[in-house]
Design a protein around this motif. Structure first.
Motif, PDB file in Angstrom:
ATOM      1  N   GLY A 128      -8.977  20.174   1.666  1.00 55.06           N
ATOM      2  CA  GLY A 128      -7.626  20.228   1.112  1.00 55.06           C
ATOM      3  C   GLY A 128      -6.813  19.058   1.628  1.00 55.06           C
ATOM      4  O   GLY A 128      -6.287  19.117   2.741  1.00 55.06           O
ATOM      5  N   THR A 129      -6.755  17.998   0.862  1.00 55.08           N
ATOM      6  CA  THR A 129      -5.956  16.834   1.241  1.00 55.08           C
ATOM      7  C   THR A 129      -5.755  15.938   0.037  1.00 55.08           C
ATOM      8  O   THR A 129      -6.687  15.768  -0.764  1.00 55.08           O
ATOM      9  CB  THR A 129      -6.609  16.006   2.368  1.00 55.08           C
ATOM     10  OG1 THR A 129      -5.941  14.741   2.474  1.00 55.08           O
ATOM     11  CG2 THR A 129      -8.094  15.728   2.132  1.00 55.08           C
ATOM     12  N   ILE A 130      -4.562  15.367  -0.071  1.00 55.84           N
ATOM     13  CA  ILE A 130      -4.310  14.454  -1.201  1.00 55.84           C
ATOM     14  C   ILE A 130      -5.062  13.140  -1.029  1.00 55.84           C
ATOM     15  O   ILE A 130      -5.219  12.382  -1.968  1.00 55.84           O
ATOM     16  CB  ILE A 130      -2.801  14.157  -1.376  1.00 55.84           C
ATOM     17  CG1 ILE A 130      -2.230  13.427  -0.158  1.00 55.84           C
ATOM     18  CG2 ILE A 130      -2.039  15.444  -1.670  1.00 55.84           C
ATOM     19  CD1 ILE A 130      -0.845  12.827  -0.391  1.00 55.84           C
ATOM     20  N   GLY A 174      -2.209   8.073   1.507  1.00 58.87           N
ATOM     21  CA  GLY A 174      -3.665   7.939   1.511  1.00 58.87           C
ATOM     22  C   GLY A 174      -4.209   7.809   2.922  1.00 58.87           C
ATOM     23  O   GLY A 174      -5.404   7.706   3.121  1.00 58.87           O
ATOM     24  N   ARG A 175      -3.302   7.748   3.879  1.00 58.32           N
ATOM     25  CA  ARG A 175      -3.661   7.516   5.284  1.00 58.32           C
ATOM     26  C   ARG A 175      -4.494   6.252   5.398  1.00 58.32           C
ATOM     27  O   ARG A 175      -3.986   5.184   5.079  1.00 58.32           O
ATOM     28  CB  ARG A 175      -4.398   8.734   5.865  1.00 58.32           C
ATOM     29  CG  ARG A 175      -4.296   8.792   7.381  1.00 58.32           C
ATOM     30  CD  ARG A 175      -4.929  10.038   7.919  1.00 58.32           C
ATOM     31  NE  ARG A 175      -4.143  11.223   7.696  1.00 58.32           N
ATOM     32  CZ  ARG A 175      -3.140  11.605   8.476  1.00 58.32           C
ATOM     33  NH1 ARG A 175      -2.807  10.916   9.534  1.00 58.32           N
ATOM     34  NH2 ARG A 175      -2.466  12.696   8.219  1.00 58.32           N
ATOM     35  N   ASP A 176      -5.789   6.329   5.747  1.00 58.65           N
ATOM     36  CA  ASP A 176      -6.574   5.096   5.888  1.00 58.65           C
ATOM     37  C   ASP A 176      -7.415   4.798   4.650  1.00 58.65           C
ATOM     38  O   ASP A 176      -8.272   3.917   4.694  1.00 58.65           O
ATOM     39  CB  ASP A 176      -7.513   5.208   7.106  1.00 58.65           C
ATOM     40  CG  ASP A 176      -6.738   5.485   8.368  1.00 58.65           C
ATOM     41  OD1 ASP A 176      -5.664   4.875   8.538  1.00 58.65           O
ATOM     42  OD2 ASP A 176      -7.178   6.329   9.175  1.00 58.65           O
ATOM     43  N   SER A 225      -1.278   0.596  -0.493  1.00 60.44           N
ATOM     44  CA  SER A 225      -1.642   1.730   0.365  1.00 60.44           C
ATOM     45  C   SER A 225      -0.756   1.732   1.601  1.00 60.44           C
ATOM     46  O   SER A 225      -0.548   0.668   2.195  1.00 60.44           O
ATOM     47  CB  SER A 225      -3.070   1.565   0.871  1.00 60.44           C
ATOM     48  OG  SER A 225      -3.969   2.093  -0.018  1.00 60.44           O
ATOM     49  N   GLU A 226      -0.316   2.900   2.009  1.00 62.35           N
ATOM     50  CA  GLU A 226       0.512   2.968   3.214  1.00 62.35           C
ATOM     51  C   GLU A 226      -0.239   2.365   4.405  1.00 62.35           C
ATOM     52  O   GLU A 226      -1.466   2.455   4.497  1.00 62.35           O
ATOM     53  CB  GLU A 226       0.899   4.416   3.519  1.00 62.35           C
ATOM     54  CG  GLU A 226      -0.279   5.289   3.907  1.00 62.35           C
ATOM     55  CD  GLU A 226       0.151   6.707   4.286  1.00 62.35           C
ATOM     56  OE1 GLU A 226       1.329   6.926   4.594  1.00 62.35           O
ATOM     57  OE2 GLU A 226      -0.719   7.601   4.279  1.00 62.35           O
ATOM     58  N   SER A 227       0.510   1.748   5.280  1.00 61.85           N
ATOM     59  CA  SER A 227      -0.084   1.147   6.483  1.00 61.85           C
ATOM     60  C   SER A 227       1.063   0.873   7.445  1.00 61.85           C
ATOM     61  O   SER A 227       2.118   0.403   7.025  1.00 61.85           O
ATOM     62  CB  SER A 227      -0.785  -0.157   6.094  1.00 61.85           C
ATOM     63  OG  SER A 227      -0.824  -1.032   7.179  1.00 61.85           O
ATOM     64  N   GLY A 254       6.568   8.287  -0.736  1.00 58.60           N
ATOM     65  CA  GLY A 254       6.718   9.302   0.318  1.00 58.60           C
ATOM     66  C   GLY A 254       6.241  10.688  -0.072  1.00 58.60           C
ATOM     67  O   GLY A 254       5.314  10.832  -0.873  1.00 58.60           O
ATOM     68  N   HIS A 255       6.912  11.685   0.462  1.00 55.94           N
ATOM     69  CA  HIS A 255       6.410  13.053   0.343  1.00 55.94           C
ATOM     70  C   HIS A 255       6.541  13.658  -1.047  1.00 55.94           C
ATOM     71  O   HIS A 255       5.979  14.731  -1.289  1.00 55.94           O
ATOM     72  CB  HIS A 255       7.071  13.945   1.389  1.00 55.94           C
ATOM     73  CG  HIS A 255       6.555  13.669   2.772  1.00 55.94           C
ATOM     74  ND1 HIS A 255       7.000  12.602   3.510  1.00 55.94           N
ATOM     75  CD2 HIS A 255       5.598  14.276   3.515  1.00 55.94           C
ATOM     76  CE1 HIS A 255       6.352  12.579   4.669  1.00 55.94           C
ATOM     77  NE2 HIS A 255       5.496  13.581   4.689  1.00 55.94           N
ATOM     78  N   LEU A 256       7.250  13.000  -1.945  1.00 57.00           N
ATOM     79  CA  LEU A 256       7.289  13.590  -3.292  1.00 57.00           C
ATOM     80  C   LEU A 256       5.887  13.621  -3.903  1.00 57.00           C
ATOM     81  O   LEU A 256       5.585  14.427  -4.777  1.00 57.00           O
ATOM     82  CB  LEU A 256       8.311  12.903  -4.200  1.00 57.00           C
ATOM     83  CG  LEU A 256       8.036  11.567  -4.883  1.00 57.00           C
ATOM     84  CD1 LEU A 256       7.145  11.712  -6.090  1.00 57.00           C
ATOM     85  CD2 LEU A 256       9.358  10.950  -5.303  1.00 57.00           C
ATOM     86  N   GLN A 257       5.009  12.760  -3.375  1.00 60.75           N
ATOM     87  CA  GLN A 257       3.617  12.740  -3.865  1.00 60.75           C
ATOM     88  C   GLN A 257       2.854  14.016  -3.528  1.00 60.75           C
ATOM     89  O   GLN A 257       1.837  14.311  -4.132  1.00 60.75           O
ATOM     90  CB  GLN A 257       2.828  11.602  -3.190  1.00 60.75           C
ATOM     91  CG  GLN A 257       3.267  10.229  -3.560  1.00 60.75           C
ATOM     92  CD  GLN A 257       2.766   9.203  -2.548  1.00 60.75           C
ATOM     93  OE1 GLN A 257       1.698   8.657  -2.714  1.00 60.75           O
ATOM     94  NE2 GLN A 257       3.548   8.941  -1.505  1.00 60.75           N
ATOM     95  N   ARG A 258       3.296  14.732  -2.497  1.00 60.19           N
ATOM     96  CA  ARG A 258       2.512  15.886  -2.045  1.00 60.19           C
ATOM     97  C   ARG A 258       2.925  17.190  -2.717  1.00 60.19           C
ATOM     98  O   ARG A 258       2.208  18.179  -2.632  1.00 60.19           O
ATOM     99  CB  ARG A 258       2.646  16.039  -0.522  1.00 60.19           C
ATOM    100  CG  ARG A 258       1.672  15.208   0.223  1.00 60.19           C
ATOM    101  CD  ARG A 258       1.147  15.777   1.503  1.00 60.19           C
ATOM    102  NE  ARG A 258       2.027  16.488   2.356  1.00 60.19           N
ATOM    103  CZ  ARG A 258       2.295  16.156   3.636  1.00 60.19           C
ATOM    104  NH1 ARG A 258       1.753  15.075   4.147  1.00 60.19           N
ATOM    105  NH2 ARG A 258       3.067  16.899   4.372  1.00 60.19           N
ATOM    106  N   GLY A 259       4.112  17.167  -3.376  1.00 65.20           N
ATOM    107  CA  GLY A 259       4.602  18.428  -3.944  1.00 65.20           C
ATOM    108  C   GLY A 259       4.206  18.595  -5.398  1.00 65.20           C
ATOM    109  O   GLY A 259       3.535  17.746  -5.983  1.00 65.20           O
TER     110      GLY A 259
END
Ligand code: F6P
Length: 325
Positions: A128-130, A174-176, A225-227, A254-259
């Motif tokens: 479970g992860t975006i 996306g973290r890494d 990609s975030e870094s 930001g966090h709007l991507q997760r909702g």
């Protein structure tokens, strides 16, 4: 090995759309197959503090279409300590839980694996992860919804970018891993993506600018990609300094991507994985993650699932390059 009667379930790490569909699937499939289900609130923190509640089929009614997680979630620092894991184990024994299903990303499944080894406890992971960065499954729960959310946002930004003839650097999560950046760039018709997997010596910004994209286009969109060091702000500053003729703007999604409501695809894989997790317990599987590969439910050892080198299809870079001329 004693027969498993009671399953504990928790969500951990960053929430992802479709986690609720997975909770529903585990609960319903578990009850259908004669197990007792106990829900653990606030991830591993809730396991340590003993925040546990028995679940019936009614507890998961109407949640398949809801984003986030009804069980709440946390990035537990306490579970990283031996003392924390000991308390978690004590509570599992107190609650009569014989197997634990953990829905989460890389960090959460790493925690589950450590715990499983330390206490010889049966743990099953659901991805479970975006970020889509778990090995052994084509997609993780939440990835597809987030990809669609990013695509819709970029479609909107495109309107203003074209109107003002600007370059937009849009930063995505996306973290890494660059799965979200690369595929949202393709899906939204962006001109370029800057991703961690493209680690050739050639500077990605220079390569993009030197392709002379602005000769044929008046505006353009670059997904970054975030870094911590080289995010969208970094590239926008560089363009301002190195190519001062361009009008540049930055959007950090930001966090709007997760909702948001999970896509049909996320609801379906979450449902299949939840049923697959219960099936795994019936088969006597332990310490595996349930994935879906080539449209088949598969079981991957947790130690493999958390590998940091999930294959990234480098041909996607060529697809974007050729289609963005
Ligand atoms: O792992 C999911 C994720 O959304 C990453 O893409 C992102 O880097 C991180 O979580 C953000 O975490 P938090 O919500 O704790 O700021």
């Amino acid at each position: 090995m004693a027969r498993i009667k009671t399953i504990g379930i928790l969500t951990s790490g960053g929430d992802a759309p479709g986690m609720n569909a997975a909770i529903r699937a585990v609960t319903r499939a578990g009850i259908f197959n004669g197990f007792t289900i106990k829900a653990i609130y606030r991830g591993f923190d809730g396991l340590i503090s003993g925040h546990v509640k028995p679940f019936t089929t009614e507890n998961v009614s109407g949640i398949i279409g809801q984003g986030g997680t009804i069980l709440k979630t946390a990035r537990s620092k306490a579970f990283m300590t031996e003392e924390g894991r000991q308390k978690a184990y004590d509570n599992l024994i107190k609650e009569g839980i014989d197997a634990l299903i953990v829905i989460g990303g890389n960090g959460s499944l790493t925690g589950a694996m450590t715990f499983a080894k330390e206490y010889d406890f049966c743990c099953i992971g659901l991805p479970g992860t975006i970020d889509n960065d778990l090995y052994g499954t084509d997609n993780t729960i939440g990835y597809d919804t987030t990809l669609n959310t990013i695509m819709e946002c970029v479609d909107r930004i495109r309107d203003t970018a074209q109107s003002h003839e600007r370059i937009f650097f849009i930063e995505v999560m996306g973290r890494d891993a660059g799965f979200l950046a690369q595929n949202s760039a393709i899906a939204s018709g962006a001109e370029a993506a800057i991703i961690p997997e493209d680690s050739t010596d050639v500077d990605q910004l220079s390569r993009f600018m030197e392709r002379g994209i602005r000769k044929s286009k008046k505006s353009c969109i670059v997904i970054v990609s975030e870094s911590p060091k080289c995010g969208a702000m970094y590239y926008s500053e560089r363009v301002k300094n190195e190519f001062p003729n361009f009008d540049v703007r930055v959007t950090i999604l930001g966090h709007l991507q997760r909702g948001g409501r999970p896509s049909a695809r996320d609801r379906i894989i979450a449902s299949r994985m939840g049923v697959g997790a219960v099936e795994a317990l019936i088969q006597g599987q332990r310490n595996i993650m349930v994935g879906v590969r080539n449209n088949e439910v598969v079981y991957v050892p947790l130690s493999e699932a958390i590998r940091s080198d999930k294959p990234f299809d480098m041909k996607l870079i060529k697809v974007l390059d050729e289609l963005s001329i």
